[in-house]
Write a protein that holds these residues in place. Structure first.
Motif, mmCIF file in Angstrom:
data_model
loop_
_atom_site.group_PDB
_atom_site.id
_atom_site.type_symbol
_atom_site.label_atom_id
_atom_site.label_comp_id
_atom_site.label_asym_id
_atom_site.label_seq_id
_atom_site.Cartn_x
_atom_site.Cartn_y
_atom_site.Cartn_z
ATOM 1 N N MET A 1 -19.771 80.991 40.185
ATOM 2 C CA MET A 1 -18.498 81.678 40.173
ATOM 3 C C MET A 1 -18.021 81.881 38.726
ATOM 4 S SD MET A 1 -15.036 81.038 42.385
ATOM 5 C CE MET A 1 -14.702 79.381 42.005
ATOM 6 N N ILE A 2 -18.249 80.872 37.869
ATOM 7 C CA ILE A 2 -17.826 80.980 36.466
ATOM 8 C C ILE A 2 -18.573 82.103 35.769
ATOM 9 C CG2 ILE A 2 -17.858 79.817 34.234
ATOM 10 C CD1 ILE A 2 -17.155 77.250 35.675
ATOM 11 N N GLU A 3 -19.844 82.251 36.064
ATOM 12 C CA GLU A 3 -20.638 83.298 35.420
ATOM 13 C C GLU A 3 -20.046 84.678 35.687
ATOM 14 O OE1 GLU A 3 -25.221 84.897 35.044
ATOM 15 O OE2 GLU A 3 -24.731 83.388 36.548
ATOM 16 N N GLY A 4 -19.659 84.943 36.914
ATOM 17 C CA GLY A 4 -19.048 86.232 37.256
ATOM 18 C C GLY A 4 -17.758 86.475 36.499
ATOM 19 N N LEU A 5 -16.938 85.435 36.385
ATOM 20 C CA LEU A 5 -15.675 85.564 35.655
ATOM 21 C C LEU A 5 -15.898 85.825 34.174
ATOM 22 C CD1 LEU A 5 -13.698 82.657 37.357
ATOM 23 C CD2 LEU A 5 -13.318 85.116 37.664
ATOM 24 N N VAL A 6 -16.838 85.099 33.575
ATOM 25 C CA VAL A 6 -17.134 85.281 32.152
ATOM 26 C C VAL A 6 -17.686 86.674 31.898
ATOM 27 C CG1 VAL A 6 -18.633 84.550 30.258
ATOM 28 C CG2 VAL A 6 -17.426 82.848 31.609
ATOM 29 N N LEU A 7 -18.636 87.106 32.721
ATOM 30 C CA LEU A 7 -19.249 88.416 32.525
ATOM 31 C C LEU A 7 -18.258 89.555 32.741
ATOM 32 C CD1 LEU A 7 -22.746 87.843 34.158
ATOM 33 C CD2 LEU A 7 -22.156 87.901 31.722
ATOM 34 N N ARG A 8 -17.288 89.357 33.597
ATOM 35 C CA ARG A 8 -16.262 90.375 33.815
ATOM 36 C C ARG A 8 -15.246 90.397 32.681
ATOM 37 N NH1 ARG A 8 -12.769 89.109 38.530
ATOM 38 N NH2 ARG A 8 -14.714 88.185 39.166
#
Length: 69
Positions: A1-8
């Motif tokens: 979930m963190i990866e999606g937030l960072v990439l966005r």
């Protein structure tokens, strides 16, 4: 979930070699809603805990150990 937030939020943070999602997330947390308080790259590195530290007892010059995390 963190990866999606960072990439966005800031995909440019994970582009350099060696910067993972966890480190990028930590940088975003440190900066928070007030990026004006970070006045230099060195200040950001110190706040994020990724600034170089001396690798010796201080008897030599120019050598640093990079501690990420």
């Amino acid at each position: 979930m963190i990866e999606g937030l960072v990439l966005r939020t800031a995909p440019q943070l994970v582009e350099p070699f060696g910067i993972g999602v966890d480190t990028a997330a930590e940088i975003l947390i440190v900066v928070g809603d007030n990026p004006e308080r970070i006045r230099s790259e060195a200040a950001l590195a110190k706040l994020a805990g990724i600034s170089p530290i001396p690798a010796s007892s201080g008897m030599t010059f120019g050598r640093h150990r990079h501690c990420l995390g």
